[in-house]
Design a protein around this motif. Structure first.
Motif, PDB file in Angstrom:
ATOM      1  N   HIS A 134       0.835  -1.204   0.000  1.00 47.81           N
ATOM      2  CA  HIS A 134       0.000   0.000   0.000  1.00 47.81           C
ATOM      3  C   HIS A 134       0.869   1.254   0.000  1.00 47.81           C
ATOM      4  CE1 HIS A 134      -4.197  -1.448   0.386  1.00 47.81           C
ATOM      5  NE2 HIS A 134      -3.585  -2.561   0.776  1.00 47.81           N
ATOM      6  N   GLU A 138       0.874   4.093  -3.076  1.00 52.51           N
ATOM      7  CA  GLU A 138       0.702   5.513  -2.755  1.00 52.51           C
ATOM      8  C   GLU A 138       1.920   6.317  -3.218  1.00 52.51           C
ATOM      9  OE1 GLU A 138      -1.788   7.141  -1.476  1.00 52.51           O
ATOM     10  OE2 GLU A 138      -3.032   5.761  -0.298  1.00 52.51           O
ATOM     11  N   ALA A 172      -5.022   2.464  -2.792  1.00 53.93           N
ATOM     12  CA  ALA A 172      -4.694   3.669  -3.546  1.00 53.93           C
ATOM     13  C   ALA A 172      -5.196   3.610  -4.985  1.00 53.93           C
ATOM     14  CB  ALA A 172      -3.184   3.874  -3.525  1.00 53.93           C
ATOM     15  N   ARG A 175      -8.946   4.360  -5.166  1.00 58.27           N
ATOM     16  CA  ARG A 175      -9.220   5.767  -4.865  1.00 58.27           C
ATOM     17  C   ARG A 175      -8.777   6.679  -5.998  1.00 58.27           C
ATOM     18  NH1 ARG A 175      -6.998   4.187   0.089  1.00 58.27           N
ATOM     19  NH2 ARG A 175      -5.104   5.421  -0.307  1.00 58.27           N
ATOM     20  N   ASP A 176      -7.791   6.240  -6.772  1.00 57.11           N
ATOM     21  CA  ASP A 176      -7.269   7.085  -7.847  1.00 57.11           C
ATOM     22  C   ASP A 176      -7.945   6.802  -9.184  1.00 57.11           C
ATOM     23  OD1 ASP A 176      -5.322   9.200  -7.694  1.00 57.11           O
ATOM     24  OD2 ASP A 176      -4.168   8.164  -9.221  1.00 57.11           O
TER      25      ASP A 176
END
Length: 251
Positions: A134, A138, A172, A175-176
Motif C-alpha cells: 500500500h 501511494e 490507492a 481511490r485514484d
C-alpha cells in the motif's frame, strides 16, 4: 495490441528447478506480444550461469525500445524488471519503491508511442507485506514523474503480490480511479504455475483503454518454465479524450 506480464523466476522452473531460459522465451514468443513486461530478470548471477538475461531477450525479440531496472544487487550481478516494446518510447523513467530497509523494489514508467496513440505504461514488482504494498502504490501515484504523464491512458501491470486483492478494492488504485482488469481473482490464478492457487499477476487501467480479452496463459510449457504463469491482455486505446474502459471479454 497485446501486452504480456511474466515473472520469469530468473528462468528457473518452478517444479524442476532447472535453469532453462529458452523455455521462458518460447512461452513469450508463442503469445506474440507487442509489449513485454518481465520480472525477476537476472544479470551476471552465478545461479543462472552469469547470463546477461536482458541482453538475451533484446537479441531474441529485437524490440524498438527496451528498459531494464536492476533492483536487487547481489555479490555477483543482480536482478530486476525488463520492458520490451514493439514501438518506441516517447519518455521513460524508473523510480525506487523501496520502503526503509525492506527488499529493494522498483517501478518502470514508459510513454509508449503505439499506433493508436501514447500509452502510459507502468511496470512494477511489489513487496511481500501488505502495508509495504500500500505504501508503494501511494508512493508511485504521488510521484512527480508519474503525475507528469497521468493524463494519458494508463496501464499498471506486473507482479503485485496482492493475494488478498486489497490495492484496488480499498487501496490507492481504487481511490485514484483505476479499474482492475484481472477480476474476478478465480479466473486469474497464476501462482504457483504447476498448481495455481492465487492471483498475484494483475493489471489495472485508467482512461480510454478498451480491454478486449484478458487471460492467464496455461500451456504445458508455461507450467514448467517458471513458478508464475504469464498474464496476457489484448486491448485498444479509444479515440478522443476521456471515455470509460470497456471490458468485452475476460476469461
Amino acid at each position: 495490441m497485446r501486452i504480456l506480464s511474466y515473472n520469469i523466476h530468473k528462468g528457473i522452473g518452478g517444479r524442476d528447478r532447472r535453469y532453462k531460459l529458452d523455455r521462458v522465451m518460447q512461452v513469450v514468443e508463442h503469445e506474440n506480444p507487442d509489449l513485454i513486461c518481465l520480472q525477476e530478470v537476472d544479470r551476471a548471477v552465478k545461479r543462472t550461469r552469469h547470463d546477461d538475461q536482458p541482453r538475451r531477450f533484446i537479441e531474441a525479440f529485437r524490440p524498438a525500445a527496451h528498459l531494464y531496472q536492476l533492483n536487487v544487487k547481489l555479490k555477483e550481478g543482480g536482478y530486476g524488471n525488463l520492458v520490451l516494446s514493439r514501438w518506441p518510447f516517447q519518455a521513460h523513467h524508473q523510480v525506487s519503491l523501496r520502503q526503509e530497509r525492506r527488499k529493494p523494489r522498483g517501478a518502470q514508467m514508459c510513454v509508449v508511442a503505439t499506433p493508436e496513440g501514447p500509452l502510459h505504461l507502468v511496470h512494477w514488482h511489489l513487496g511481500l507485506a501488505e502495508k509495504e504494498r500500500h505504501w508503494q502504490a501511494e508512493h508511485l501515484l504521488q510521484h512527480a514523474l508519474f503525475r507528469e504523464s497521468c493524463h494519458l491512458p494508463t496501464l499498471i501491470i506486473g507482479d503485485y503480490n496482492d493475494w488478498r486483492n486489497t490495492l484496488g478494492r480499498r487501496g490507492a488504485l481504487g481511490r485514484d480511479g483505476f479499474h482492475q482488469v484481472t477480476a474476478p481473482r478465480s479466473r486469474f490464478r497464476s501462482f504457483p504455475s504447476y498448481l495455481p492457487m492465487t492471483a498475484l499477476d494483475k493489471a489495472y487501467t485508467r482512461g480510454p483503454i478498451a480491454v478486449r480479452h484478458a487471460r492467464i496463459a496455461r500451456s504445458r510449457l508455461a507450467r514448467d518454465a517458471s513458478d508464475h504463469l504469464p498474464l496476457v491482455i489484448d486491448f485498444h486505446l479509444e479515440p478522443g479524450p476521456g471515455g470509460a474502459q470497456r471490458v468485452s471479454e475476460i476469461s
